[in-house]
Design a protein around this motif. Structure first.
Motif, mmCIF file in Angstrom:
data_model
loop_
_atom_site.group_PDB
_atom_site.id
_atom_site.type_symbol
_atom_site.label_atom_id
_atom_site.label_comp_id
_atom_site.label_asym_id
_atom_site.label_seq_id
_atom_site.Cartn_x
_atom_site.Cartn_y
_atom_site.Cartn_z
ATOM 1 N N ASP A 168 3.831 9.703 -1.819
ATOM 2 C CA ASP A 168 4.636 10.060 -0.784
ATOM 3 C C ASP A 168 3.769 10.557 0.282
ATOM 4 O O ASP A 168 4.073 10.251 1.421
ATOM 5 C CB ASP A 168 5.510 11.223 -1.421
ATOM 6 N N GLU A 169 2.837 11.405 -0.085
ATOM 7 C CA GLU A 169 1.705 11.856 0.693
ATOM 8 C C GLU A 169 1.127 10.612 1.696
ATOM 9 O O GLU A 169 0.908 10.638 2.729
ATOM 10 C CB GLU A 169 0.761 12.750 0.272
ATOM 11 N N TYR A 192 0.749 -1.169 -0.079
ATOM 12 C CA TYR A 192 0.090 0.009 0.026
ATOM 13 C C TYR A 192 0.755 1.457 0.031
ATOM 14 O O TYR A 192 0.626 2.325 -0.526
ATOM 15 C CB TYR A 192 -1.047 -0.250 1.281
ATOM 16 N N PHE A 193 2.064 1.292 0.871
ATOM 17 C CA PHE A 193 2.731 2.437 0.816
ATOM 18 C C PHE A 193 4.290 2.273 0.346
ATOM 19 O O PHE A 193 4.680 1.166 0.564
ATOM 20 C CB PHE A 193 2.966 2.740 2.385
ATOM 21 N N GLU A 194 5.153 3.293 -0.227
ATOM 22 C CA GLU A 194 6.264 3.315 -0.373
ATOM 23 C C GLU A 194 7.340 3.154 0.950
ATOM 24 O O GLU A 194 8.397 2.340 0.513
ATOM 25 C CB GLU A 194 6.579 4.606 -0.779
ATOM 26 N N ILE A 195 6.790 3.393 1.980
ATOM 27 C CA ILE A 195 7.754 2.947 3.012
ATOM 28 C C ILE A 195 7.530 1.482 3.437
ATOM 29 O O ILE A 195 8.665 0.918 3.813
ATOM 30 C CB ILE A 195 7.315 3.756 4.400
ATOM 31 N N ASP A 196 6.404 0.727 3.019
ATOM 32 C CA ASP A 196 6.400 -0.613 3.186
ATOM 33 C C ASP A 196 7.311 -1.424 2.026
ATOM 34 O O ASP A 196 7.857 -2.555 2.413
ATOM 35 C CB ASP A 196 5.142 -1.150 3.220
ATOM 36 N N GLN A 238 9.179 -8.902 -7.737
ATOM 37 C CA GLN A 238 8.975 -7.426 -8.249
ATOM 38 C C GLN A 238 8.228 -6.881 -6.806
ATOM 39 O O GLN A 238 7.337 -7.649 -6.190
ATOM 40 C CB GLN A 238 8.014 -7.316 -9.242
ATOM 41 N N VAL A 239 8.734 -5.770 -6.602
ATOM 42 C CA VAL A 239 8.009 -4.997 -5.373
ATOM 43 C C VAL A 239 7.476 -3.629 -5.902
ATOM 44 O O VAL A 239 8.527 -2.926 -6.210
ATOM 45 C CB VAL A 239 8.995 -5.131 -4.224
ATOM 46 N N ARG A 240 6.444 -3.272 -5.600
ATOM 47 C CA ARG A 240 5.939 -1.915 -6.050
ATOM 48 C C ARG A 240 4.808 -1.459 -5.331
ATOM 49 O O ARG A 240 4.127 -2.398 -4.505
ATOM 50 C CB ARG A 240 5.612 -1.761 -7.453
ATOM 51 N N THR A 241 4.308 -0.356 -5.089
ATOM 52 C CA THR A 241 3.091 0.097 -4.457
ATOM 53 C C THR A 241 1.918 -0.084 -5.306
ATOM 54 O O THR A 241 2.328 -0.291 -6.541
ATOM 55 C CB THR A 241 3.535 1.560 -4.017
ATOM 56 N N ILE A 242 0.766 0.113 -4.731
ATOM 57 C CA ILE A 242 -0.446 -0.069 -5.529
ATOM 58 C C ILE A 242 -0.563 1.098 -6.518
ATOM 59 O O ILE A 242 -1.110 0.799 -7.448
ATOM 60 C CB ILE A 242 -1.593 -0.269 -4.622
ATOM 61 N N LEU A 243 0.013 2.392 -6.223
ATOM 62 C CA LEU A 243 -0.068 3.287 -7.268
ATOM 63 C C LEU A 243 1.053 3.093 -8.328
ATOM 64 O O LEU A 243 0.531 3.366 -9.431
ATOM 65 C CB LEU A 243 0.273 4.729 -6.246
ATOM 66 N N GLN A 244 2.124 2.520 -7.941
ATOM 67 C CA GLN A 244 3.081 2.324 -8.932
ATOM 68 C C GLN A 244 2.614 1.295 -9.998
ATOM 69 O O GLN A 244 2.735 1.240 -11.074
ATOM 70 C CB GLN A 244 4.432 1.813 -8.212
#
Length: 366
Positions: free
Chosen positions: A192-193, A81-85, A148-154
């Motif tokens: 980011d937000e 869900y998040f970039e930090i994850d 592969q690792v990415r966020t849901i927005l990516q």
């Protein structure tokens, strides 16, 4: 080269079941690792490369002599869900697997500065030596696979970009490049937000946990923390469990969220409470009444006792509901009382409210 290609495809078809079995095991393992580390994620996708796709890759690279040289026959995609994850997941992968760093790529680092940095990590892995000693993994110790690792927005951007059909900036017609960049920048800012928001909420909960609930408004996070920390709720819960000889079952995260949502809705709709301390004071004031009411309620409604036995995983969150019921019973707030019985008929609501009022009169007239 053509003969070698046929040889590789034939070998792939012969070993397909092994690749499929390996893919299934990686799916299970990755989920277990993330859950053990309490890293939230949206989804994990696993696949074995299709024969046609493999054939194109062999043609395109014109270099493979053996299937072991092809590092993405089995592929896994973890969507967070998040970039930090994403960073937590990548660190976990580096810790739990052997990494082929030469062939692994953080594709964000190779993008042009005016492009959206959303092409994810591509990490080439194999089973580590410790895990390869286990019977269920020893047959796969020499297989490489891609994560592969990415966020849901990516992921959303990648899917849309793929659907549009432009995979590089130079492939986009000049008049559309600015639009691509604008949309990409908005998504990157949003990513980011969202990460910053998650961190802010975490810090908010940490602050409440340390400083207490003074001047803390009622919201999902503060109510959840209050339920976890309230000694009054724990005292009531222990009394009910021991008296009715119930099992104390840990409640699921989904059940907890449902209870929080249900309770918040009742508080917002039928009370004037604004701060957590008001809920706490209500529970403290009516603690003995709550105990007596729940026991009487269970005795008079066998169906409720059955529900307790099956669903006491609701625990403290359920008890907050009874605390609110005491307030509604004291003020004869029938609409508030009916809200506790959302899945029954109007007649059953009225019967339940009448029974609750009868019990309340009995325990307050002593």
């Amino acid at each position: 080269m053509e003969n070698n290609k046929h040889h590789l495809i034939a070998k792939f078809e012969k070993e397909l079941k092994q690749y499929e079995s390996f893919s299934d095991k990686m799916d299970i393992l990755l989920k277990e690792l993330l859950e053990q580390e309490k890293i939230s994620y949206h989804s994990i996708e696993n696949r074995v490369k299709e024969k046609s796709s493999l054939s194109k890759k062999i043609d395109g690279k014109n270099k493979y002599q053996d299937l072991s040289e092809i590092t993405d026959i089995v592929g896994c995609r973890i969507i967070s869900y998040f970039e930090i994850d994403v960073e937590k997941i990548v660190n976990l992968i580096f810790k739990e697997f052997k990494i082929d760093e030469v062939n692994s790529i953080d594709k964000k680092k190779i993008l042009d500065p005016d492009r959206f940095g959303y092409l994810s990590y591509h990490i080439i892995c194999s089973i580590n030596d410790e895990r390869a000693q286990l019977r269920e993994y020893k047959n796969y110790k020499n297989l490489k696979f891609e994560i592969q690792v990415r966020t849901i927005l990516q992921h959303a951007w990648a899917e849309i970009e793929h659907d549009i059909g432009y995979k590089s900036n130079i492939a986009v017609p000049r008049e559309f490049r600015r639009k691509f960049s604008r949309i990409a920048s908005m998504l990157e800012i949003a990513d980011d937000e969202f990460s910053r928001l998650k961190l802010d909420i975490h810090n908010y909960v940490e602050t409440i946990s340390k400083q207490g609930f003074e001047n803390t408004d009622i919201n999902a996070e503060s109510l959840k923390l209050f339920i976890e920390q309230s000694g009054d709720l724990e005292e009531i819960e222990t009394h009910i469990i021991e008296t009715l000889a119930l099992k104390n079952v840990a409640f699921s995260e989904q059940m907890q969220e449902a209870i929080i949502s249900f309770t918040l809705n009742i508080i917002n709709k039928f009370t004037a409470y604004k701060e957590i301390l008001e809920v706490q004071n209500s529970i403290r004031k009516n603690k003995e009444l709550i105990k007596q009411f729940i026991l009487k309620w269970a005795q008079l409604r066998a169906i409720l006792l059955d529900r307790f036995q099956k669903h006491f995983d609701q625990k403290d969150g359920l008890i907050i509901g009874y605390a609110l019921m005491m307030e509604f019973l004291e003020t004869n707030h029938k609409e508030g009382l009916k809200a506790f019985f959302p899945d029954v008929s109007l007649q059953e609501k009225d019967e339940a409210v009448a029974l609750a009022m009868k019990i309340y009169r009995e325990i307050t007239s002593k």
